[in-house]
Design a protein around this motif. Sequence first.
Motif, PDB file in Angstrom:
ATOM      1  N   VAL A 171       0.819  -1.211   0.000  1.00  0.00           N
ATOM      2  CA  VAL A 171       0.000   0.000   0.000  1.00  0.00           C
ATOM      3  C   VAL A 171       0.854   1.264   0.000  1.00  0.00           C
ATOM      4  O   VAL A 171       0.573   2.219  -0.712  1.00  0.00           O
ATOM      5  CB  VAL A 171      -0.966   0.022   1.216  1.00  0.00           C
ATOM      6  N   GLN A 172       1.920   1.194   0.759  1.00  0.00           N
ATOM      7  CA  GLN A 172       2.756   2.390   0.834  1.00  0.00           C
ATOM      8  C   GLN A 172       3.417   2.704  -0.498  1.00  0.00           C
ATOM      9  O   GLN A 172       3.508   3.866  -0.911  1.00  0.00           O
ATOM     10  CB  GLN A 172       3.804   2.202   1.923  1.00  0.00           C
ATOM     11  N   PHE A 173       3.861   1.629  -1.181  1.00  0.00           N
ATOM     12  CA  PHE A 173       4.482   1.805  -2.486  1.00  0.00           C
ATOM     13  C   PHE A 173       3.495   2.449  -3.474  1.00  0.00           C
ATOM     14  O   PHE A 173       3.810   3.398  -4.174  1.00  0.00           O
ATOM     15  CB  PHE A 173       4.969   0.448  -3.023  1.00  0.00           C
ATOM     16  N   GLU A 185       0.861   4.212  -2.803  1.00  0.00           N
ATOM     17  CA  GLU A 185       0.524   5.578  -2.409  1.00  0.00           C
ATOM     18  C   GLU A 185       1.597   6.588  -2.811  1.00  0.00           C
ATOM     19  O   GLU A 185       1.318   7.603  -3.434  1.00  0.00           O
ATOM     20  CB  GLU A 185       0.327   5.627  -0.902  1.00  0.00           C
ATOM     21  N   SER A 186       2.845   6.263  -2.442  1.00  0.00           N
ATOM     22  CA  SER A 186       3.907   7.228  -2.719  1.00  0.00           C
ATOM     23  C   SER A 186       4.161   7.341  -4.221  1.00  0.00           C
ATOM     24  O   SER A 186       4.445   8.425  -4.733  1.00  0.00           O
ATOM     25  CB  SER A 186       5.190   6.832  -1.983  1.00  0.00           C
ATOM     26  N   THR A 187       4.021   6.229  -4.936  1.00  0.00           N
ATOM     27  CA  THR A 187       4.222   6.247  -6.378  1.00  0.00           C
ATOM     28  C   THR A 187       3.142   7.067  -7.076  1.00  0.00           C
ATOM     29  O   THR A 187       3.433   7.896  -7.941  1.00  0.00           O
ATOM     30  CB  THR A 187       4.181   4.808  -6.937  1.00  0.00           C
ATOM     31  N   ALA A 188       1.902   6.824  -6.657  1.00  0.00           N
ATOM     32  CA  ALA A 188       0.791   7.550  -7.264  1.00  0.00           C
ATOM     33  C   ALA A 188       0.993   9.056  -7.098  1.00  0.00           C
ATOM     34  O   ALA A 188       0.782   9.839  -8.026  1.00  0.00           O
ATOM     35  CB  ALA A 188      -0.527   7.116  -6.628  1.00  0.00           C
ATOM     36  N   LYS A 189       1.447   9.431  -5.928  1.00  0.00           N
ATOM     37  CA  LYS A 189       1.651  10.845  -5.648  1.00  0.00           C
ATOM     38  C   LYS A 189       2.713  11.445  -6.582  1.00  0.00           C
ATOM     39  O   LYS A 189       2.502  12.491  -7.195  1.00  0.00           O
ATOM     40  CB  LYS A 189       2.075  11.009  -4.186  1.00  0.00           C
ATOM     41  N   LEU A 190       3.839  10.736  -6.704  1.00  0.00           N
ATOM     42  CA  LEU A 190       4.923  11.212  -7.569  1.00  0.00           C
ATOM     43  C   LEU A 190       4.480  11.297  -9.032  1.00  0.00           C
ATOM     44  O   LEU A 190       4.769  12.267  -9.731  1.00  0.00           O
ATOM     45  CB  LEU A 190       6.136  10.277  -7.456  1.00  0.00           C
ATOM     46  N   LEU A 191       3.765  10.270  -9.480  1.00  0.00           N
ATOM     47  CA  LEU A 191       3.343  10.259 -10.884  1.00  0.00           C
ATOM     48  C   LEU A 191       2.336  11.364 -11.170  1.00  0.00           C
ATOM     49  O   LEU A 191       2.389  12.012 -12.220  1.00  0.00           O
ATOM     50  CB  LEU A 191       2.759   8.889 -11.253  1.00  0.00           C
TER      51      LEU A 191
END
Length: 221
Positions: free
Chosen positions: A5-7, A9-15
Motif C-alpha cells: 500500500v505504501q508503495f 501511495e507514494s508512487t501515485a503521488k509522484l506520478l
Amino acid sequence: QTIDVQFVESTAKLLLLGALVTLKITLVAVSCGVLIGLFVGIAELSNYKLLRFPAKVYVDIIRGTPLLVQIFIIYFALPSILGTRIEPYIAAVVACSINSGAYVAEIFRAGIQSIDRGQFEAGRSLGLTWSQTMSKIVIPQAFRRTIPQLGNEFIAMLKDSSLVSVIGFEELTRKGQLIIAATYRSFEIWTAVAIIYLIMTLTISQFVAYLEKKYNADTRR
Ligand code: ARG
C-alpha cells in the motif's frame, strides 16, 4: 505477491505530480506556439517575400527535424557555443514552444486559406484595410475552423513532451524512470504512466469535441 500500500501511495503521488508538470509544460508550449503560429502563419501568406521566406524556412526546419534533436540543440549545443548553462526547464519550454509554433503556423495558414476569398474581397471593397479585414473578418472565421486541429496539436504536444525527459526535466515520463530506478518495478510503473497519459489525452479530446460543437453550432448547415 501482496499489494504494498505504501508503495502504491507514494508512487501515485509522484506520478500525479509528474502529470501536472506535463500538463503545465504542454499548456505553456502550445500557448506560445499559438502566438508564434499566428504571426508565422500570416507571414507565410504575405505578399512580401521578406516575410514569407523566413516564415517558410522556420516551418520547414522545425517540421523537418526531430523534436528530440531540437531539444539536444537547445540544451547542449547552444549553451556550449554561448558558454552558458541553461536550466532543463527553460530548454524544455523553449524547445517545445518553438516546435509547436511551426505546427500551429501550418494549422493557421491552412485555416486562413480555407476561408473563401470572397470574404477577404468583401472586406476590402467595404473600405477596410488589409489588417482590418484579416483581424475582423478572416481570422475569426479561420480560428473557429482550426479548433479541432489546435486540439490535436495540444494532444500531440502532451505526448511528445515526454521527449524532454532525456534532459532530466521531471515530467511524467522522467518521474516514471526515476521511480523504476529506485524500485525496479518496470511493469507497474510504465503501465501506470501510460494510463495517466491516456486519461489526459481522452479527457482533452472530449473537451475539444465540446468546444468544436459550441463554436461551430451556428455555422453548421
Ligand atoms: N514527433 C514529431 C517529432 O519528433 C513531432 C513532434 C512535435 N509535435 C507537435 N505536434 N508539435 O519531430
